[in-house]
Design an enzyme around this catalytic site. Structure first.
Site, PDB file in Angstrom:
ATOM      1  N   LYS A  62      34.367  50.506  35.653  1.00 61.75           N
ATOM      2  CA  LYS A  62      34.769  51.808  35.100  1.00 61.75           C
ATOM      3  C   LYS A  62      33.998  52.958  35.750  1.00 61.75           C
ATOM      4  CE  LYS A  62      37.956  50.350  32.319  1.00 61.75           C
ATOM      5  NZ  LYS A  62      39.351  50.732  32.538  1.00 61.75           N
ATOM      6  N   TYR A  98      32.382  45.141  33.561  1.00 53.99           N
ATOM      7  CA  TYR A  98      33.297  46.175  33.046  1.00 53.99           C
ATOM      8  C   TYR A  98      32.737  47.579  33.300  1.00 53.99           C
ATOM      9  CZ  TYR A  98      36.261  48.596  29.585  1.00 53.99           C
ATOM     10  OH  TYR A  98      37.145  49.450  28.956  1.00 53.99           O
TER      11      TYR A  98
HETATM   12  P1  NAP Z   1      44.852  46.212  25.820  1.00 49.45           P
HETATM   13  O1  NAP Z   1      45.359  46.445  24.436  1.00 49.45           O
HETATM   14  O2  NAP Z   1      44.210  44.908  26.168  1.00 49.45           O
HETATM   15  O3  NAP Z   1      46.047  46.497  26.835  1.00 49.45           O
HETATM   16  C1  NAP Z   1      45.876  46.337  28.214  1.00 49.45           C
HETATM   17  C2  NAP Z   1      47.221  46.078  28.852  1.00 49.45           C
HETATM   18  O4  NAP Z   1      47.003  45.826  30.252  1.00 49.45           O
HETATM   19  C3  NAP Z   1      47.902  44.819  28.275  1.00 49.45           C
HETATM   20  O5  NAP Z   1      49.292  45.053  28.143  1.00 49.45           O
HETATM   21  C4  NAP Z   1      47.619  43.793  29.349  1.00 49.45           C
HETATM   22  O6  NAP Z   1      48.540  42.718  29.413  1.00 49.45           O
HETATM   23  C5  NAP Z   1      47.697  44.658  30.601  1.00 49.45           C
HETATM   24  N1  NAP Z   1      47.096  43.999  31.756  1.00 49.45           N
HETATM   25  C6  NAP Z   1      46.057  43.124  31.785  1.00 49.45           C
HETATM   26  N2  NAP Z   1      45.825  42.701  33.043  1.00 49.45           N
HETATM   27  C7  NAP Z   1      46.762  43.316  33.819  1.00 49.45           C
HETATM   28  C8  NAP Z   1      47.068  43.270  35.203  1.00 49.45           C
HETATM   29  N3  NAP Z   1      46.384  42.504  36.047  1.00 49.45           N
HETATM   30  N4  NAP Z   1      48.095  44.032  35.673  1.00 49.45           N
HETATM   31  C9  NAP Z   1      48.830  44.795  34.828  1.00 49.45           C
HETATM   32  N5  NAP Z   1      48.597  44.867  33.502  1.00 49.45           N
HETATM   33  C10 NAP Z   1      47.582  44.136  33.007  1.00 49.45           C
HETATM   34  O7  NAP Z   1      43.778  47.317  26.230  1.00 49.45           O
HETATM   35  P2  NAP Z   1      43.560  48.812  25.688  1.00 49.45           P
HETATM   36  O8  NAP Z   1      42.475  48.784  24.681  1.00 49.45           O
HETATM   37  O9  NAP Z   1      44.846  49.475  25.383  1.00 49.45           O
HETATM   38  O10 NAP Z   1      42.913  49.458  26.994  1.00 49.45           O
HETATM   39  C11 NAP Z   1      43.664  50.186  27.956  1.00 49.45           C
HETATM   40  C12 NAP Z   1      42.694  50.786  28.966  1.00 49.45           C
HETATM   41  O11 NAP Z   1      41.745  51.618  28.292  1.00 49.45           O
HETATM   42  C13 NAP Z   1      41.888  49.735  29.708  1.00 49.45           C
HETATM   43  O12 NAP Z   1      41.695  50.142  31.048  1.00 49.45           O
HETATM   44  C14 NAP Z   1      40.556  49.739  28.979  1.00 49.45           C
HETATM   45  O13 NAP Z   1      39.520  49.300  29.792  1.00 49.45           O
HETATM   46  C15 NAP Z   1      40.438  51.209  28.626  1.00 49.45           C
HETATM   47  N6  NAP Z   1      39.532  51.490  27.512  1.00 49.45           N
HETATM   48  C16 NAP Z   1      39.766  50.974  26.276  1.00 49.45           C
HETATM   49  C17 NAP Z   1      38.886  51.284  25.235  1.00 49.45           C
HETATM   50  C18 NAP Z   1      39.086  50.763  23.847  1.00 49.45           C
HETATM   51  O14 NAP Z   1      38.228  51.010  22.998  1.00 49.45           O
HETATM   52  N7  NAP Z   1      40.160  50.079  23.561  1.00 49.45           N
HETATM   53  C19 NAP Z   1      37.782  52.117  25.489  1.00 49.45           C
HETATM   54  C20 NAP Z   1      37.580  52.614  26.766  1.00 49.45           C
HETATM   55  C21 NAP Z   1      38.479  52.310  27.766  1.00 49.45           C
HETATM   56  P3  NAP Z   1      48.266  41.387  28.505  1.00 49.45           P
HETATM   57  O15 NAP Z   1      48.909  41.681  27.208  1.00 49.45           O
HETATM   58  O16 NAP Z   1      48.920  40.274  29.266  1.00 49.45           O
HETATM   59  O17 NAP Z   1      46.781  41.209  28.419  1.00 49.45           O
END
Ligand code: NAP
Length: 244
Positions: free
Chosen positions: A156, A152
């Protein structure tokens, strides 16, 4: 921003949905690209209640055929694309010696190759328009590293190099490319962690709390707007002071 069109990958829930909601409030037509069409359809319904056009497209960002088809359906439906938010991302955590090759490949395929594939399609459209905003969602761990997240954090960190390169290649075409690097944000991804781990994480944040999805969405909305036109190849850190 009224009349503009934005694609948010992984926009069905979490940070992506918050970005979609905020851009919709600014009058932007929203396309949600997600593997999970149930979530995406629900998010479209919420956005349409704001009186804004929205469309859900089935999109696995790691699959080049899916990506081409999704961008074709955007241009066929709306004739333009002004904003791409590369938000889709997954984790498959393990320590280096335990990490399986397929866990490495899947995370790199979605988190990094997906950004490459979608940006390539977006730049084709945005170059013709001589206008575009690409905003990539990286992470604080790209800068700090994180035990158990070799795949990961590498994906990133890769996004940062990719962001700066697209920024340099397309600056003269009116396309800006920037990244937002969230710290720990309250979503399903962080909810799944045990309470003890969450408390330890909070101790590393000067502000003492996780961020909200809206904190991230506000930074994205700035970079996605015409007002950020002289900002490119940059990163906004949204992390409560965790990394400076
Ligand atoms: P999340 O709640 O898991 O949402 C991610 C979304 O992406 C879900 O709708 C998921 O679908 C979809 N997805 C997964 N694989 C995919 C693919 N191959 N093609 C298209 N869509 C896909 O994650 P989040 O926490 O909102 O995170 C969003 C972004 O922010 C990510 O890039 C994550 O790495 C980044 N981020 C998050 C955090 C944090 O603390 N949450 C911190 C730093 C960065 P499904 O429902 O089917 O899984």
């Amino acid at each position: 921003m009224e009349g503009q069109v934005a694609l948010i990958t992984g926009g069905g829930r979490g940070i992506g949905k918050a970005i979609a909601d905020l851009l919709a409030e600014k009058g932007v037509t929203i396309v949600l690209g997600d593997v999970n069409m149930e979530d995406a359809a629900g998010a479209v319904e919420d956005i349409e209640k704001k009186g804004v056009k929205a469309l859900a497209v089935k999109l696995d960002v790691s699959n080049s055929e899916d990506v081409s088809a999704a961008f074709k359906s955007i241009t066929d439906t709306f004739g333009r694309l002004d904003i791409l938010v590369n938000n889709a991302g997954i984790t498959k955590d393990s320590l280096l010696l335990r990490m399986k090759e397929d866990e490495w490949d899947r995370v790199l395929d979605i988190n990094l190759k997906g950004v490459f594939l979608c940006s390539k399609e977006a730049v084709k459209i945005m170059s013709k328009q001589k206008y575009g905003r690409i905003v990539n969602i990286s992470s604080v761990v790209a800068f700090t590293g994180n035990p158990g997240q070799i795949n990961y954090s590498a994906s990133k960190a890769g996004i940062i190099g990719l962001t700066k390169t697209i920024a340099k290649e397309y600056a003269k075409r009116g396309i800006t490319t920037n990244a937002v690097a969230p710290g720990f944000i309250m979503t399903a991804m962080t909810d799944a962690l045990p309470d003890k781990v969450k408390d330890e994480m909070k101790n590393t944040i000067p502000m003492g709390e996780f961020g909200s999805v809206e904190d991230v969405a506000n930074a994205v909305a700035f970079l996605a707007s015409p007002t950020s036109g002289y900002v490119t190849g940059n990163i906004i850190h949204v992390n409560g002071g965790m990394y400076m």
